[in-house]
Write an enzyme that holds these catalytic residues in place. Structure first.
Site, PDB file in Angstrom:
ATOM      1  N   GLU A  23       9.196 -10.205   2.737  1.00  0.00           N
ATOM      2  CA  GLU A  23       8.673 -10.271   2.574  1.00  0.00           C
ATOM      3  C   GLU A  23       7.750 -11.615   1.187  1.00  0.00           C
ATOM      4  OE1 GLU A  23       5.549  -7.295   1.618  1.00  0.00           O
ATOM      5  OE2 GLU A  23       6.239  -6.192   2.964  1.00  0.00           O
ATOM      6  N   HIS A  89       0.707 -11.843   3.082  1.00  0.00           N
ATOM      7  CA  HIS A  89       1.957 -11.574   2.976  1.00  0.00           C
ATOM      8  C   HIS A  89       2.441 -11.101   4.588  1.00  0.00           C
ATOM      9  CE1 HIS A  89       0.187  -7.324   3.322  1.00  0.00           C
ATOM     10  NE2 HIS A  89       0.890  -7.240   3.231  1.00  0.00           N
ATOM     11  N   HIS A  91       5.002  -9.213   7.325  1.00  0.00           N
ATOM     12  CA  HIS A  91       5.780  -7.826   7.660  1.00  0.00           C
ATOM     13  C   HIS A  91       7.042  -8.151   8.635  1.00  0.00           C
ATOM     14  CE1 HIS A  91       2.099  -4.939   7.304  1.00  0.00           C
ATOM     15  NE2 HIS A  91       2.563  -5.270   5.868  1.00  0.00           N
ATOM     16  N   ASP A 102       0.255  -0.931   1.492  1.00  0.00           N
ATOM     17  CA  ASP A 102      -1.051  -1.956   1.084  1.00  0.00           C
ATOM     18  C   ASP A 102      -2.482  -1.350   1.428  1.00  0.00           C
ATOM     19  OD1 ASP A 102       0.377  -3.856   1.921  1.00  0.00           O
ATOM     20  OD2 ASP A 102       0.246  -3.819   4.092  1.00  0.00           O
TER      21      ASP A 102
HETATM   22 ZN   LIG Z   1       2.195  -4.776   4.099  1.00  0.00          ZN
END
Ligand SMILES: [Zn+2]
Length: 152
Positions: A23, A89, A91, A102
């Protein structure tokens, strides 16, 4: 609603592809202005602060922005340099939907942008804010601004 220059959205995608299968993460910096509806402010991302994912082992499904980075940005925000609008961010191989993790780590008010990276190629980019109850995310509209259409 959150506005972002198309070039900055591309930069998020490139960052996400570079870090695949881990990530990527970063901070959304910008400004606030009143929208047509006074209750709805417009968030405009004017810069990104990309940071290394400090999670370490397991960073394929987790990210962490180092506390000293956050401290520095919060100080600069207090000096009036910018507003910290939220965070982004990626995935890797998962949809652009917020995970339970999250939600558990999210703070109110901030925008959480997520880009999915199936097979190493960036796909959907979405944005989320915690609902008032703090228990669920609501989808935030992302408006892409054409490159060169406004001041830097
Ligand atoms: Zn996430």
């Amino acid at each position: 609603m959150i506005q972002i220059d198309a070039a900055l959205a591309d930069a998020i995608r490139q960052h996400a592809e570079r870090e695949y299968p881990h990530e990527c993460c970063g901070v959304l910096l910008g400004q606030l202005s009143d929208g047509p509806n006074p209750l709805e402010e417009i968030r405009k991302v004017t810069a990104l602060h990309s940071v290394p994912n400090s999670w370490g082992e397991g960073s394929e499904t987790r990210y962490l922005i180092a506390p000293d980075t956050m401290f520095e940005l919060l100080t600069r925000e207090r000096l009036g340099e910018f507003v910290i609008l939220g965070f982004y961010h990626s995935h890797p191989d998962h949809p652009a939907l917020p995970s339970v993790t999250d939600r558990d780590w999210a703070a109110p008010w901030y925008t959480y942008m997520i880009v999915s990276v199936p097979g190493g190629r960036s796909a959907k980019l979405s944005a989320w804010q915690l609902d008032e109850d703090g228990q669920s995310f609501i989808n935030e509209t992302v408006e892409l601004l054409p490159a060169g259409g406004s001041e830097p």
